[in-house]
Design a protein around this motif. Structure first.
Motif: not given
Length: 285
Positions: A77-78, A80-82, A84-85, A197, A201, A208, A212
């Protein structure tokens, strides 16, 4: 043609030797030792599948598995998510990309042990940075390494350490997207979050997926952060630290090797599940 094959084999041979020596041989050796009760040197006794049967009744292994899955959730969540952002934000600017690439990637060049020692000082109850700031604000200090908070405290340096690595992977993938796609999207009035989106992505979905899988397998190898911060106590025992304790602290290399095989199988299963969930027709450009 035959000469070319000989050259190819000559260049591949060192890689095969290194893989065989440091990857395949240790794995096969661990698989062999998993059928024995041994301290790794002497007193070797064949026990068949006893070590594998023990896995299913080992409550501590079950707890370590759940803790590992919790850390894995934070990472996905954090981390990989951060990453990507940050990659999306940096990709949208025209100047300074190299600066941000260097700054965000910097933590990865620091050893995990050094980062762990840094966070030992940050989390210290009496003299730590966090409690120092809290005291200046007039609040009571917090016991960061408590039974309920230790795992989350361990997750923070774990996430921070590899965000930059995945950020660079995402940014590299985005840089390969042809500019024609974005120009066409602009003409259609697609921009901002909608462009990210609907265009960015989907075009880097394969990257991605790779990130992951790397994050999942990387979580299974976490050791230094937990060992230095908590020694696996306070509800932070992970599969890596539990394997270490059984093999080297308890001198039970047979069961430690069995846990190692379990970790490998666990990682492969999770990777296959991730690959299956994200399986889709590749977007080509």
């Amino acid at each position: 043609m035959k000469g070319d094959k000989n050259y190819i084999l000559a260049f591949l041979l060192p890689a095969f030797l290194l893989l065989g020596t440091f990857v395949y041989y240790p794995f096969l050796k661990s698989f062999y030792l998993s059928f024995f009760r041994t301290n790794g040197f002497f007193n070797k006794k064949f026990v068949g599948l006893d070590n594998y049967e023990r896995l299913f009744s080992d409550d501590l292994l079950g707890a370590a598995t759940l803790h590992t899955l919790e850390i894995m959730l934070y990472v996905l969540i954090f981390q990989v998510g951060i990453a990507l952002v940050l990659a999306v934000m940096v990709d949208s600017i025209s100047k300074g990309k190299q600066f941000f690439r260097t700054v965000f990637f910097f933590p990865i060049v620091i050893s995990g042990a050094a980062i762990s020692l840094l966070f030992v000082l940050i989390y210290n109850y009496q003299f730590g940075l966090l409690n120092g700031i809290i005291a200046k604000l007039g609040f009571e200090p917090i016991l960061w390494m408590s039974e309920t908070g230790s795992l989350k405290a361990v997750a923070v340096p774990t996430v921070w350490h590899y965000v930059g690595f995945y950020f660079v992977l995402f940014l590299t993938a985005m840089s390969k997207i042809p500019s024609d796609f974005y120009e066409a999207a602009k003409l259609e009035g697609i921009g901002g979050i909608k462009k990210t989106t609907m265009l960015t992505i989907p075009l880097i979905l394969s990257d991605i997926k790779v990130v992951m899988i790397l994050a999942i397998t990387g979580t299974l190898k976490i050791f230094d952060f937990v060992f230095i911060l908590t020694r696996g106590g306070n509800g932070t025992e992970l599969l890596g630290t539990y394997m270490y304790k059984k093999a080297l602290v308890d001198q039970n290399f047979g069961y430690g090797s069995t846990i190692a095989i379990y970790i490998v199988i666990f990682g492969v299963v999770l990777s296959l599940i991730t690959n299956r969930l994200l399986k889709r027709e590749e977007v080509t450009y």
